[in-house]
Design a protein around this motif. Structure first.
Motif, PDB file in Angstrom:
ATOM      1  N   ARG A 196      22.195  -1.868   4.102  1.00 27.52           N
ATOM      2  CA  ARG A 196      22.313  -2.769   5.247  1.00 27.52           C
ATOM      3  C   ARG A 196      20.981  -3.481   5.457  1.00 27.52           C
ATOM      4  N   ALA A 197      21.040  -4.737   5.826  1.00 27.31           N
ATOM      5  CA  ALA A 197      19.820  -5.527   6.023  1.00 27.31           C
ATOM      6  C   ALA A 197      19.666  -5.915   7.478  1.00 27.31           C
ATOM      7  N   LEU A 211      28.462 -23.953   0.973  1.00 26.50           N
ATOM      8  CA  LEU A 211      27.272 -23.098   0.997  1.00 26.50           C
ATOM      9  C   LEU A 211      27.386 -21.968  -0.018  1.00 26.50           C
ATOM     10  N   GLU A 212      28.598 -21.457  -0.225  1.00 27.21           N
ATOM     11  CA  GLU A 212      28.785 -20.399  -1.215  1.00 27.21           C
ATOM     12  C   GLU A 212      28.487 -20.923  -2.617  1.00 27.21           C
ATOM     13  N   GLU A 213      28.922 -22.154  -2.924  1.00 31.38           N
ATOM     14  CA  GLU A 213      28.614 -22.736  -4.237  1.00 31.38           C
ATOM     15  C   GLU A 213      27.109 -22.850  -4.434  1.00 31.38           C
ATOM     16  N   ILE A 214      26.412 -23.286  -3.385  1.00 28.86           N
ATOM     17  CA  ILE A 214      24.961 -23.429  -3.474  1.00 28.86           C
ATOM     18  C   ILE A 214      24.290 -22.068  -3.599  1.00 28.86           C
ATOM     19  N   ALA A 215      24.797 -21.088  -2.854  1.00 35.77           N
ATOM     20  CA  ALA A 215      24.235 -19.745  -2.940  1.00 35.77           C
ATOM     21  C   ALA A 215      24.377 -19.182  -4.352  1.00 35.77           C
ATOM     22  N   GLN A 216      25.491 -19.469  -5.002  1.00 36.50           N
ATOM     23  CA  GLN A 216      25.676 -19.001  -6.378  1.00 36.50           C
ATOM     24  C   GLN A 216      24.610 -19.583  -7.293  1.00 36.50           C
ATOM     25  N   MET A 217      24.262 -20.853  -7.087  1.00 34.27           N
ATOM     26  CA  MET A 217      23.221 -21.461  -7.914  1.00 34.27           C
ATOM     27  C   MET A 217      21.853 -20.869  -7.606  1.00 34.27           C
ATOM     28  N   PHE A 247      24.273 -14.092   0.224  1.00 33.83           N
ATOM     29  CA  PHE A 247      24.930 -15.227   0.854  1.00 33.83           C
ATOM     30  C   PHE A 247      24.925 -15.095   2.373  1.00 33.83           C
ATOM     31  N   GLY A 248      25.193 -13.869   2.861  1.00 35.52           N
ATOM     32  CA  GLY A 248      25.200 -13.662   4.299  1.00 35.52           C
ATOM     33  C   GLY A 248      23.853 -13.936   4.943  1.00 35.52           C
ATOM     34  N   LEU A 249      22.776 -13.452   4.314  1.00 35.61           N
ATOM     35  CA  LEU A 249      21.437 -13.680   4.870  1.00 35.61           C
ATOM     36  C   LEU A 249      21.030 -15.139   4.762  1.00 35.61           C
ATOM     37  N   MET A 250      21.523 -15.825   3.749  1.00 38.10           N
ATOM     38  CA  MET A 250      21.282 -17.265   3.648  1.00 38.10           C
ATOM     39  C   MET A 250      21.876 -17.995   4.851  1.00 38.10           C
ATOM     40  N   LYS A 251      23.118 -17.646   5.202  1.00 39.83           N
ATOM     41  CA  LYS A 251      23.757 -18.289   6.357  1.00 39.83           C
ATOM     42  C   LYS A 251      23.051 -17.906   7.653  1.00 39.83           C
ATOM     43  N   GLU A 252      22.668 -16.642   7.783  1.00 37.73           N
ATOM     44  CA  GLU A 252      21.967 -16.219   8.990  1.00 37.73           C
ATOM     45  C   GLU A 252      20.653 -16.973   9.150  1.00 37.73           C
ATOM     46  N   ASN A 253      19.933 -17.183   8.043  1.00 40.19           N
ATOM     47  CA  ASN A 253      18.681 -17.920   8.107  1.00 40.19           C
ATOM     48  C   ASN A 253      18.921 -19.343   8.589  1.00 40.19           C
ATOM     49  N   LEU A 254      19.944 -19.978   8.057  1.00 39.20           N
ATOM     50  CA  LEU A 254      20.260 -21.347   8.429  1.00 39.20           C
ATOM     51  C   LEU A 254      20.626 -21.465   9.904  1.00 39.20           C
ATOM     52  N   PRO A 291      17.859 -11.192  -9.843  1.00 43.11           N
ATOM     53  CA  PRO A 291      19.031 -11.262  -8.958  1.00 43.11           C
ATOM     54  C   PRO A 291      19.870  -9.995  -8.978  1.00 43.11           C
ATOM     55  N   LYS A 292      19.282  -8.885  -8.490  1.00 39.73           N
ATOM     56  CA  LYS A 292      20.005  -7.623  -8.486  1.00 39.73           C
ATOM     57  C   LYS A 292      20.635  -7.324  -7.130  1.00 39.73           C
ATOM     58  N   ALA A 293      20.218  -8.039  -6.113  1.00 40.96           N
ATOM     59  CA  ALA A 293      20.758  -7.776  -4.783  1.00 40.96           C
ATOM     60  C   ALA A 293      22.233  -8.153  -4.733  1.00 40.96           C
ATOM     61  N   ASP A 294      22.962  -7.485  -3.881  1.00 39.07           N
ATOM     62  CA  ASP A 294      24.382  -7.758  -3.706  1.00 39.07           C
ATOM     63  C   ASP A 294      24.581  -9.201  -3.258  1.00 39.07           C
ATOM     64  N   PHE A 295      25.500  -9.927  -3.933  1.00 39.26           N
ATOM     65  CA  PHE A 295      25.654 -11.345  -3.616  1.00 39.26           C
ATOM     66  C   PHE A 295      26.160 -11.557  -2.195  1.00 39.26           C
ATOM     67  N   GLU A 296      27.058 -10.697  -1.707  1.00 35.57           N
ATOM     68  CA  GLU A 296      27.561 -10.857  -0.352  1.00 35.57           C
ATOM     69  C   GLU A 296      26.406 -10.796   0.653  1.00 35.57           C
ATOM     70  N   MET A 297      25.461  -9.884   0.419  1.00 40.62           N
ATOM     71  CA  MET A 297      24.295  -9.806   1.302  1.00 40.62           C
ATOM     72  C   MET A 297      23.424 -11.046   1.147  1.00 40.62           C
TER      73      MET A 297
END
Length: 537
Positions: free
Chosen positions: A204-205, A373-379, A395-402, A387-393
């Motif tokens: 959990r982050a 945003l998910e497409e951009i997060a994938q890139m 992507f989620g933290l990317m949205k939270e930052n925004l 890139p070992k961190a869980d992608f859901e985390m």
């Protein structure tokens, strides 16, 4: 991204729009997030249906100090790694008692021979050809075949004897906190075991733990730079301060932006005239009170807030360079932009008179903000060094930052004010992570729960002439953020013959062989600050 003079360029020509089918939306779980509700309602304007392709555009050049001391005597380091935190339960349980013993092992300080071949082989993310280049480089740097290598990290073993004093078996959720960044979390993530058996854990982050400071330093006004926590007392304020509990942030669902419409302008296959810094600029009219524009893959821009005009530009990439064939996006929220013009330039200044020939394909379509945003997060994720961190985390933290600090927040940091998604540095923000595991303790019995990890040292930068030069600090807290009843605590130092102690409050005495000490659970903070005995092997 810097702001430049306002300017409006002559339109190339009218843009014919050919309607195409809208891409089918992806399925997403619906999660409501408190901070997004008002903004989502404000931006949920009627965009209209359909998706459009803009034809391939072209144009000619003729067309438009540290080193101080804390309250308890511990040093204040320029780079503070954060303390070792105690284990806690997700929900307090008075029947669970604990004894703690923490071991600080300086084995990583012992120098070992590291061959050039081992160095090359460790670069698992490289191709065989790239690894060969690494090997050739190290063979040139170290013709003897390798070098002596050591670290200033230590190994920490944080062991708890958990006793169930009740008459019934208990299954509890344990949380083990640790300070890290998403970009390094897998390297620093503790291993949790119960009676020697590895536990299944969920990571959990928590929110960003630091703050912002002005461009002139942490004490200056503004929110341009990230400011890290630099003392354990600041972690105490973070975890025990009033208001919204920090630990709770780690268990909140990530924001879901599926109900927020977005208009996307996708730029692909850019070509220039061969200029070294050839640039493509898109300029457009907009109503700033009714439109927000995010970008990805764009390097610069200009703004005219009074005149209602804006531009975004990007360098035309050289073929085969990283990300050269990735699309670039302008994402419009609210009312669409108007009168878009696109022009090529000699360089990123985009000055009149420096126009150049160019071509680029532009497609306009509508999609949810969540999906683009998910497409951009994938890139962004695929570009990460590790890139070992869980992608859901991720992507989620990317949205939270925004939504918390970016252009979509109520109080955006100047650092993100341009809406450039490339600038969201959520992966390298300090935060407290929590490892969650389920542990069953039989009635009247005990289990041993152990967290093992590599822990960085705190330090002053080498070029700084402070009392801490060459000193590394390691510290722990006895009860901060923990609801466990833990009245017995001890610490063990395994110095490996590598260190001399400069400052401490543990009570270790290496000269007299005192390397195990009892700790006072009511003393909140213990610190150990050391230097290497000798720089020679």
């Amino acid at each position: 991204m810097s702001e430049r003079s306002e300017r409006l360029f002559e339109a190339l020509s009218g843009i014919d729009e050919q309607k195409i089918d809208e891409a089918a939306p992806k399925e997403k779980r619906v999660v409501h997030w408190k901070r997004w509700g008002v903004l989502a309602a404000a931006l949920a304007v009627v965009i209209g249906a359909g998706s459009y392709v803009l034809p391939r555009l072209g144009g000619s050049a003729n067309s438009a100090g540290a080193g101080g001391a804390g309250a308890d005597g511990a040093s204040t380091f320029m780079s503070y790694a954060g303390p070792v935190f105690p284990l806690t339960l997700k929900e307090a349980d008075g029947d669970i008692m604990a004894r703690r013993e923490i071991t600080l092992d300086f084995a990583p300080w012992v120098k070992v021979w590291w061959s050039n071949q081992e160095e090359a082989d460790s670069r698992e993310n490289l191709t065989p050809e790239q690894r060969q280049k690494v090997l050739d480089m190290y063979n040139e740097l170290h013709p003897e075949g390798g070098r002596w290598k050591s670290s200033t990290d230590i190994r920490v073993t944080d062991a708890y004897t958990l006793t169930n004093a009740s008459r019934e078996d208990k299954t509890v959720s344990v949380l083990y906190p640790f300070a890290s960044e998403l970009g390094y979390v897998e390297e620093q993530r503790p291993a949790l075991t119960k009676d020697g058996q590895m536990l299944d854990t969920v990571l959990r982050a928590g929110d960003y733990s630091g703050g912002f400071g002005g461009a002139g330093g942490p004490e200056s006004e503004g929110r341009w730079n990230l400011v890290r926590l630099n003392a354990w007392e600041e972690y105490k304020t973070l975890l025990e301060g009033g208001g919204y509990p920090y630990q709770q942030s780690a268990f909140e669902p990530y924001p879901d932006l599926s109900d927020t419409p977005a208009i996307v302008y996708e730029f692909t296959d850019p070509q220039g005239d061969g200029s070294q810094a050839a640039t493509i600029q898109a300029g457009f009219d907009l109503e700033y009170t009714r439109t927000m524009v995010l970008s990805f893959g764009f390097n610069g821009g200009s703004y005219d807030y009074e005149g209602g005009w804006e531009s975004k530009d990007f360098f035309i990439p050289k073929p085969q360079t990283p990300g050269w064939d990735d699309p670039r996006y302008l994402i419009v929220l609210g009312e669409d932009v108007r009168n878009m013009t696109i022009q090529g330039y000699k360089d990123g200044d985009c000055e009149a008179g420096d126009e150049r020939d160019f071509t680029v394909s532009v497609r306009r379509y509508e999609i949810s903000l969540e999906n683009i945003l998910e497409e951009i997060a994938q890139m962004k994720y695929s570009w990460a060094e590790d890139p070992k961190a869980d992608f859901e985390m991720y992507f989620g933290l990317m949205k939270e930052n925004l939504l918390t600090y970016g252009i979509l927040s109520d109080y955006p940091a100047e650092r993100y004010h341009t809406g450039r998604l490339d600038d969201l540095d959520f992966a390298y923000m300090d935060r407290v992570f929590y490892l969650e595991a389920q542990v069953t303790i039989p009635a009247g019995e005990s289990v041993i729960l152990t967290a093992e990890m590599t822990k960085e040292g705190s330090y002053d930068f080498y070029c700084a002439h402070t009392k801490n030069r060459g000193v590394y600090g390691y510290d722990m807290v006895t009860k901060l953020g923990s609801n466990l009843s833990c009245r017995s605590q001890a610490a063990v130092l395994e110095d490996q013959g590598q260190i001399e102690i400069i400052w401490q409050n543990f009570g270790f005495d290496l000269t007299n062989g005192v390397n195990r000490v009892s700790l006072d659970p009511d003393q909140e903070h213990y610190y150990l600050e050391v230097k290497r005995i000798s720089e020679e092997k």
